[in-house]
Structures are given as C-alpha cells and as structure tokens.
Scaffold this motif. Structure first.
Motif, PDB file in Angstrom:
ATOM      1  N   PRO A 255       0.829  -1.212   0.000  1.00  0.00           N
ATOM      2  CA  PRO A 255       0.000   0.000   0.000  1.00  0.00           C
ATOM      3  C   PRO A 255       0.862   1.260   0.000  1.00  0.00           C
ATOM      4  N   GLY A 256       0.414   2.280  -0.730  1.00  0.00           N
ATOM      5  CA  GLY A 256       1.132   3.544  -0.797  1.00  0.00           C
ATOM      6  C   GLY A 256       2.300   3.540  -1.750  1.00  0.00           C
ATOM      7  N   ARG A 257       2.502   2.435  -2.498  1.00  0.00           N
ATOM      8  CA  ARG A 257       3.605   2.327  -3.440  1.00  0.00           C
ATOM      9  C   ARG A 257       3.091   2.425  -4.865  1.00  0.00           C
ATOM     10  N   ASP A 258       3.726   3.228  -5.694  1.00  0.00           N
ATOM     11  CA  ASP A 258       3.447   3.292  -7.123  1.00  0.00           C
ATOM     12  C   ASP A 258       4.719   3.763  -7.798  1.00  0.00           C
ATOM     13  N   PRO A 259       4.865   3.575  -9.118  1.00  0.00           N
ATOM     14  CA  PRO A 259       6.122   3.930  -9.785  1.00  0.00           C
ATOM     15  C   PRO A 259       6.563   5.371  -9.563  1.00  0.00           C
ATOM     16  N   LEU A 260       5.644   6.337  -9.628  1.00  0.00           N
ATOM     17  CA  LEU A 260       6.032   7.736  -9.463  1.00  0.00           C
ATOM     18  C   LEU A 260       6.549   8.025  -8.061  1.00  0.00           C
ATOM     19  N   SER A 261       5.861   7.511  -7.051  1.00  0.00           N
ATOM     20  CA  SER A 261       6.298   7.758  -5.671  1.00  0.00           C
ATOM     21  C   SER A 261       7.630   7.073  -5.391  1.00  0.00           C
ATOM     22  N   ASP A 262       7.852   5.889  -5.985  1.00  0.00           N
ATOM     23  CA  ASP A 262       9.137   5.214  -5.789  1.00  0.00           C
ATOM     24  C   ASP A 262      10.288   6.037  -6.371  1.00  0.00           C
ATOM     25  N   ALA A 287      22.992  14.732  -9.419  1.00  0.00           N
ATOM     26  CA  ALA A 287      21.862  15.329 -10.140  1.00  0.00           C
ATOM     27  C   ALA A 287      22.166  15.509 -11.618  1.00  0.00           C
ATOM     28  N   SER A 288      23.449  15.609 -11.982  1.00  0.00           N
ATOM     29  CA  SER A 288      23.813  15.833 -13.378  1.00  0.00           C
ATOM     30  C   SER A 288      23.972  14.538 -14.164  1.00  0.00           C
ATOM     31  N   ARG A 289      23.900  13.378 -13.509  1.00  0.00           N
ATOM     32  CA  ARG A 289      24.064  12.117 -14.221  1.00  0.00           C
ATOM     33  C   ARG A 289      22.804  11.811 -15.038  1.00  0.00           C
ATOM     34  N   PRO A 290      22.952  11.290 -16.263  1.00  0.00           N
ATOM     35  CA  PRO A 290      21.776  10.924 -17.051  1.00  0.00           C
ATOM     36  C   PRO A 290      20.990   9.801 -16.377  1.00  0.00           C
ATOM     37  N   ARG A 291      19.642   9.826 -16.574  1.00  0.00           N
ATOM     38  CA  ARG A 291      18.745   8.844 -15.963  1.00  0.00           C
ATOM     39  C   ARG A 291      18.026   8.042 -17.041  1.00  0.00           C
ATOM     40  N   LEU A 292      17.781   6.775 -16.724  1.00  0.00           N
ATOM     41  CA  LEU A 292      16.869   5.925 -17.475  1.00  0.00           C
ATOM     42  C   LEU A 292      15.887   5.336 -16.479  1.00  0.00           C
ATOM     43  N   VAL A 293      14.655   5.104 -16.912  1.00  0.00           N
ATOM     44  CA  VAL A 293      13.642   4.520 -16.043  1.00  0.00           C
ATOM     45  C   VAL A 293      13.190   3.195 -16.663  1.00  0.00           C
ATOM     46  N   LEU A 309       0.027   3.787 -17.651  1.00  0.00           N
ATOM     47  CA  LEU A 309      -0.570   4.945 -17.008  1.00  0.00           C
ATOM     48  C   LEU A 309       0.480   5.975 -16.583  1.00  0.00           C
ATOM     49  N   VAL A 310       1.617   5.511 -16.072  1.00  0.00           N
ATOM     50  CA  VAL A 310       2.616   6.442 -15.525  1.00  0.00           C
ATOM     51  C   VAL A 310       3.680   6.819 -16.549  1.00  0.00           C
ATOM     52  N   ARG A 311       3.714   6.139 -17.664  1.00  0.00           N
ATOM     53  CA  ARG A 311       4.761   6.412 -18.662  1.00  0.00           C
ATOM     54  C   ARG A 311       4.775   7.874 -19.115  1.00  0.00           C
ATOM     55  N   PRO A 312       3.631   8.501 -19.450  1.00  0.00           N
ATOM     56  CA  PRO A 312       3.683   9.909 -19.889  1.00  0.00           C
ATOM     57  C   PRO A 312       4.254  10.853 -18.833  1.00  0.00           C
ATOM     58  N   ASP A 313       3.909  10.622 -17.550  1.00  0.00           N
ATOM     59  CA  ASP A 313       4.418  11.509 -16.496  1.00  0.00           C
ATOM     60  C   ASP A 313       5.941  11.418 -16.384  1.00  0.00           C
ATOM     61  N   LEU A 314       6.496  10.216 -16.527  1.00  0.00           N
ATOM     62  CA  LEU A 314       7.943  10.068 -16.451  1.00  0.00           C
ATOM     63  C   LEU A 314       8.633  10.660 -17.666  1.00  0.00           C
ATOM     64  N   GLN A 315       8.011  10.531 -18.839  1.00  0.00           N
ATOM     65  CA  GLN A 315       8.616  11.092 -20.041  1.00  0.00           C
ATOM     66  C   GLN A 315       8.632  12.613 -20.016  1.00  0.00           C
ATOM     67  N   GLU A 316       7.696  13.228 -19.292  1.00  0.00           N
ATOM     68  CA  GLU A 316       7.681  14.683 -19.177  1.00  0.00           C
ATOM     69  C   GLU A 316       8.919  15.207 -18.449  1.00  0.00           C
ATOM     70  N   GLY A 318      11.826  14.237 -19.054  1.00  0.00           N
ATOM     71  CA  GLY A 318      12.961  14.145 -19.971  1.00  0.00           C
ATOM     72  C   GLY A 318      13.754  12.865 -19.830  1.00  0.00           C
ATOM     73  N   TRP A 319      13.209  11.841 -19.164  1.00  0.00           N
ATOM     74  CA  TRP A 319      13.902  10.582 -18.962  1.00  0.00           C
ATOM     75  C   TRP A 319      13.368   9.526 -19.917  1.00  0.00           C
ATOM     76  N   PRO A 320      14.228   8.809 -20.628  1.00  0.00           N
ATOM     77  CA  PRO A 320      13.765   7.684 -21.444  1.00  0.00           C
ATOM     78  C   PRO A 320      13.157   6.599 -20.557  1.00  0.00           C
ATOM     79  N   VAL A 321      12.025   6.054 -20.970  1.00  0.00           N
ATOM     80  CA  VAL A 321      11.300   5.053 -20.195  1.00  0.00           C
ATOM     81  C   VAL A 321      11.235   3.767 -21.015  1.00  0.00           C
ATOM     82  N   PHE A 322      11.501   2.631 -20.343  1.00  0.00           N
ATOM     83  CA  PHE A 322      11.478   1.325 -21.002  1.00  0.00           C
ATOM     84  C   PHE A 322      10.627   0.364 -20.177  1.00  0.00           C
TER      85      PHE A 322
END
Length: 499
Positions: A255-262, A287-293, A309-316, A318-322
């Motif tokens: 409970p209380g866990r979802d991809p965005l909160s993690d 903070a300057s290191r590139p991120r992938l999700v 559902l959460v993919r668009p929020d993560l792409q906003e 600027g992180w590539p999502v797989f």
C-alpha cells in the motif's frame, strides 16, 4: 538453518607499520701493524615501506577484514669494514580498483583507480649513520654511531567504491538482480524477499560494439542517506557510475507504493546524499548524471496497465522510459542499446588518455625550523619542537657520552641553545625534545670545537654520574682477582681490557 554471511567487505580499518631503520655501526679498522686504522662502521639500512597497489584480480577488501595489521620488515644494522645494512623489504598490499584511502577522521589521502596504481601508506624509517660517515676534522675516529629511525605507524580506513558504467537503483525486490542476470553473465542471488542483495553485483554487458559494466546496487529505502536500511554502506557505490537507471516494480502490492512515488523517494535520497568525491575533488554531483527509467515486470497484466498509465508523467521529466520483463525478455534489447548509447556519450566527453609517465617525487627537505615554548605542565621548563631536533634525539644513543656531546653540538649549531637563553632558561631547567627530557647546562660549550678524549666519551660531560666503560672494566678485574685469591676459577683478560 545456516545463517547467510556476506562475503563482500567494502569498508575496513587497517593498522599499517613501516619497518624501522637499522642502527649505524661504530667500528675501527684493525689489522697487524695498524692498531687504529680509522673508523669503518657502515650505515644502517632503510626500513621497508607499506604500499597499496591496485590489483585487477582483487574485488573485495575481505582479506583486510581478517588480517587488519600489516608490518614491513626492518632495515639491517651496519657492520664493520664499511658494510652497510640491508634495506628492509617493502610490503605491497593488493587492493581492488576504486579503493579510497582515508584517515580515521575522514580526510581523503588517495583515490586508487587504474591497474598498478600505487600509494605509499607508511614510509620506512631512515637508517642511522655509521661512525665512518660521521668522521670529521674534529672527530677523526668517532666512538659512536646514529640509531635508526622508527617507521611510520598509523591507522587507515579503506573504502571501496565500485567502478561501473551503469548503476541500477530501486527499492528492495524491484528486480534489479534479475535484470542484471539477464543482461550479463552475472549470477546474483535472487529470491522473493526484501534485501536479497547484500553486496553490489557487477556484470559485463555487450550491446553492439559497446562493452560496459553494470552495478546492481542493493535496495534503497527512504532515509537511506541518513543510514536507514543498508544506507550509506552502498550509496557510495553509485558515485562513479556514469548512468543511473531507476528499476521500478510495477507489480508491487504494498500500500502507498506506485512507480512515481518510488522514483520521487529515491531521487530525494540522492539529492540529500553528498558524494565524497564531489566534496573532495570537485566532481559532478549525482543530479547531473543521465537517468533511465525501467518499468519492470510488465509480464503481469496489472503491471502493464500501471506502466502505460505512468509512462507519460515520467517522459515529461525528460527521462527515457522502457517497459521490460525479465521473465519474458521483453524490452531488454532496447534497454541494452540505450544504456550503451549513454555510456558512449559519457566516454566521448572524457579527456583523451595520456601515456604513462614516470613521476619523480623527491623527498621533502627539512626547513630547519624549530620553536621553543614554555612547558605547560612543568614550571620553569621548556619544550623544543621541530623536525630536525626531534629526529636528532631519536638518532642519539644516550648511553654514549660522545653521542650526547655530538647532539649538543648539532643543537647549538641550529640555534637551540641561544633561543633557550632568550626564553629565560636557567641552569638546571628541564628541556624536553621529542620523548627525552634533560637538564639544561648553559655552561656546556656546545658548538665549540671540543677537546677529544677517549672514544665514546666527551670531556664536557665527564662530571656526570654514569659509570664509564673503564670503570666497568676495573670492576671486572677486581672481581676476577677476588675469585682467584679465594681459589675460584681464573679467567683470561681480553686484549681489549688490557689496552
């Protein structure tokens, strides 16, 4: 049930001791028709150093956990006939690449990266000079030699920071170990309970023509930057990673866990964690290191729906999502090539490697400075501090009057006697230099050409109460004569005693 014991050790405290220098030799050349052929005592050998050397075959600090004490060999004493003592053998300790050497107070002394990189952790003591090297116009046949100096002895903290191109981050049981097992040939422990990984796992990944390493960092939780969970013990392993990959469990039932909160929780921990490399060497922060999700476990229907559902929020952001699945191998090829592209982009920004050069680091020359201060613990006493005076005291054999007189000459020539008089020292005042305390006698004409007496003596110190060598020989003769008169054994007198 057998308890699990982690065999990975990435932080240890060791005690290193370099070898002591050998004592110089006080010898006089003797042969037929040449009873006094001049001084021929050799110098003592230098003590061995303790060195830390990067070895590609070593991957953990486990050996230092079981054997935390390391000592190099001592130098050998000098001998007659101008024979110098052997130099002590250096002790080399193999450490893994990425080892940082610190003091117990946290000061960084060395950052060991690159096979063969060497750091001298403790310097061996210098050997003492023999009487042949101490001969001068005033002392043509010194009856003393200098003692060898003790080697460095100190505690060091060794901290291992993994050298990997890509670091996998995520909550416990997010699937990081499974991901590294399918991307590389690494075989980490995989189970369905939290904190299965107690040690970072390294895997080598090949994507096209690019070969890079991936580190599976143990699971992080909120508060890790303050030491919760495995906390700081493994946060430091991501400091060297060029790319950070968030591995998110889309099939969690907590409970209380979802991809965005993690992702937000882990980013908050990374923001609060200040890497030692960035603080000490000015490197880029996390903070300057590139991120992938990576949205993991999409082979579960509910997990795929949540990922969409959460993919668009993560792409906003600027992180590539797989979206991947380690069970069905879905999306792994695209993820591998994306990691390789980020690694290649990072490597292209690095300066071109320079050819190895031989660096000569000359030994620092003493500045000759010293200070004279009142002793805070004893009234009308003084403390002399300085590299040269303290070293000279360590080299002096205080059982030899001539050696003590030589020390007095050296101190007077340096200006210690004059400074003591300026500070108000009176005859009999206690003076402490290093570990020795003695009574100051300003009437002693130190620094002035002294009248040479018998070898091993000094005319300026003949008022002392110590038993001389001649007195000891006379006492032995008296005891032998007494035993002879009482019918005891008769022992021949050495030729040296008869002189």
């Amino acid at each position: 049930m057998e308890a699990f014991v982690s065999r990975f050790v990435d932080r240890v405290t060791i005690h290193v001791a370099a070898g002591d220098g050998g004592n110089g030799c006080a010898s006089v050349h003797r042969e037929k028709f040449k009873p006094l052929g001049g001084p021929d005592g050799g110098n003592g050998g230098r003590g061995g150093d303790v060195r830390l050397v990067v070895d590609p075959g070593v991957h953990t600090l486990l050996d230092f956990h079981y054997r935390p004490n390391a000592r190099a060999s001592n130098g050998k004493p000098g001998r007659g006939s101008l024979r110098n003592g052997a130099i002590g053998e250096d002790l080399e300790l193999a450490v893994p690449e990425g080892t940082v050497v610190l003091t117990p107070d946290g000061e960084v002394l060395a950052d060991l990266v690159g096979a063969g990189t060497t750091f001298v952790a403790a310097h061996g003591g210098r050997g003492g000079l023999g009487n042949a090297a101490l001969a001068s116009k005033a002392r043509k046949a010194p009856g003393f030699a200098l003692l060898g100096e003790p080697g460095d002895e100190l505690d060091l903290v060794l901290e291992l920071k993994s050298v990997a191109d890509v670091g996998l981050l995520g909550f416990p049981s997010a699937g990081k170990s499974s991901l590294i097992s399918v991307l590389s040939a690494a075989r980490p422990k995989i189970a369905d309970y939290p904190f299965t990984t107690l040690a970072p796992n390294l895997g080598v990944v090949t994507a096209g023509e690019t070969v890079f390493t991936v580190a599976d960092v143990p699971g992080l939780i909120p508060g890790a930057s303050e030491g919760r969970g495995l906390g700081l013990d493994f946060l430091r392993h991501i400091e060297r990673c060029a790319v950070l990959v968030h591995v998110v469990d889309c099939a969690t039932l907590e409970p209380g866990r979802d991809p965005l909160s993690d992702v937000d929780a882990l980013e908050a921990e990374l923001a609060q964690y200040t890497p030692a490399l960035q603080a000490e060497h000015g490197g880029p922060d996390l903070a300057s290191r590139p991120r992938l999700v990576v949205l993991n476990k999409v082979d579960v229907p509910e997990a795929r729906e949540l990922a969409d559902l959460v993919r668009p929020d993560l792409q906003e952001r600027g992180w590539p999502v797989f979206e991947v699945s380690t069970a069905s191998r879905e999306g792994l090829r695209e993820l591998g090539y994306a990691m390789a592209a980020e690694v290649e982009r990072y490597r292209a920004q690095l300066p071109p490697p320079e050819p190895a050069r031989v660096v000569v680091r000359p030994t620092a020359v003493d500045d000759g400075g010293f200070t004279v201060e009142p002793d805070p613990q004893v009234e009308d006493a003084f403390v002399v501090r300085g590299e040269k005076p303290e070293r000279w005291v360590r080299q002096t054999n205080f059982d030899n009057d001539e050696a003590v007189g030589f020390l007095a000459d050296r101190l007077a020539k340096l200006g210690v006697e004059e400074e003591l008089a300026k500070q108000g020292a009176q005859p009999g005042s206690q003076v402490t230099i290093g570990s020795m305390t003695f009574d100051w006698e300003p009437s002693t004409p130190a620094g002035v050409a002294a009248v040479m007496g018998r070898r091993g003596t000094d005319m300026r110190l003949e008022h002392n109460d110590r038993t001389s060598a001649s007195d000891r020989k006379a006492a032995r003769r008296a005891r032998r004569t007494s035993l002879d008169e009482q019918g005891g054994y008769v022992e021949e007198v050495d030729e040296e005693d008869e002189e």
